[in-house]
Design an enzyme around this catalytic site. Sequence first.
Site, PDB file in Angstrom:
ATOM      1  N   LYS A   1      36.795  38.624  38.326  1.00  0.00           N
ATOM      2  CA  LYS A   1      36.173  39.526  39.534  1.00  0.00           C
ATOM      3  C   LYS A   1      36.127  40.818  39.337  1.00  0.00           C
ATOM      4  CE  LYS A   1      38.419  35.852  41.996  1.00  0.00           C
ATOM      5  NZ  LYS A   1      37.388  34.980  42.296  1.00  0.00           N
TER       6      LYS A   1
ATOM      7  N   SER B   1      32.554  32.681  43.591  1.00  0.00           N
ATOM      8  CA  SER B   1      33.390  33.905  44.260  1.00  0.00           C
ATOM      9  C   SER B   1      32.495  35.217  43.635  1.00  0.00           C
ATOM     10  CB  SER B   1      34.724  33.921  43.680  1.00  0.00           C
ATOM     11  OG  SER B   1      34.766  34.111  42.360  1.00  0.00           O
TER      12      SER B   1
END
Length: 195
Positions: free
Chosen positions: A95, A51
């Site tokens: 993230k 990700s």
Amino acid sequence: MDFDFEKDKNSLVKKILIEILIWAAQIAAVIFLAYFIIYYCVEKTNVIGISMENTLYANDPIIINKFSYRVSDPKRFDVIVFKQSGKEHSFYNIKRIIGLPGETILIKEGKIYINGEEIEDIVNAEEMVNYGLAAEEITLEDNEYFVLGDNRNNSEDSRFASIGNIRRDEIVGKAALRLSPFNFISKLNLKKSQD
């Protein structure tokens, strides 16, 4: 010359006891310092999943700066490490912060809007095709952050209910260093104007 065997014996025993106490205190200090550093300052972990590509790749070893957010708040575009309790994942997520507490986030036509104004992304990322929950305005609470993975079309992040908004108390720290190959994470995968 008088020789006092008992006095010399007591002096030797006292000297040995003092050395043992000093040695024990030094060991206790090292253990305490190691615990303090790991619990409050830094921690090593590995990236899980894709990700965050092309910034971080699966299995990249990184150092988490756990101390910085004890003295300051997370900022937009910081790469953070968080762990959500009560969610299906029990591992660290990594993230990038996009939305800050109290802001309203909207993603449309591949662009990110904060409080109605388009923001310029600082990383090289593909244009998003799935806006998820952010296709409609999301207003963050006073302790919430909106995060995206840098691999925007292959990231489970705040756009999806499985992750959602990240609470301040779920943030472990700032992803600071990639160990191999060595680099500061804040310098990776930036658009040319951000270098």
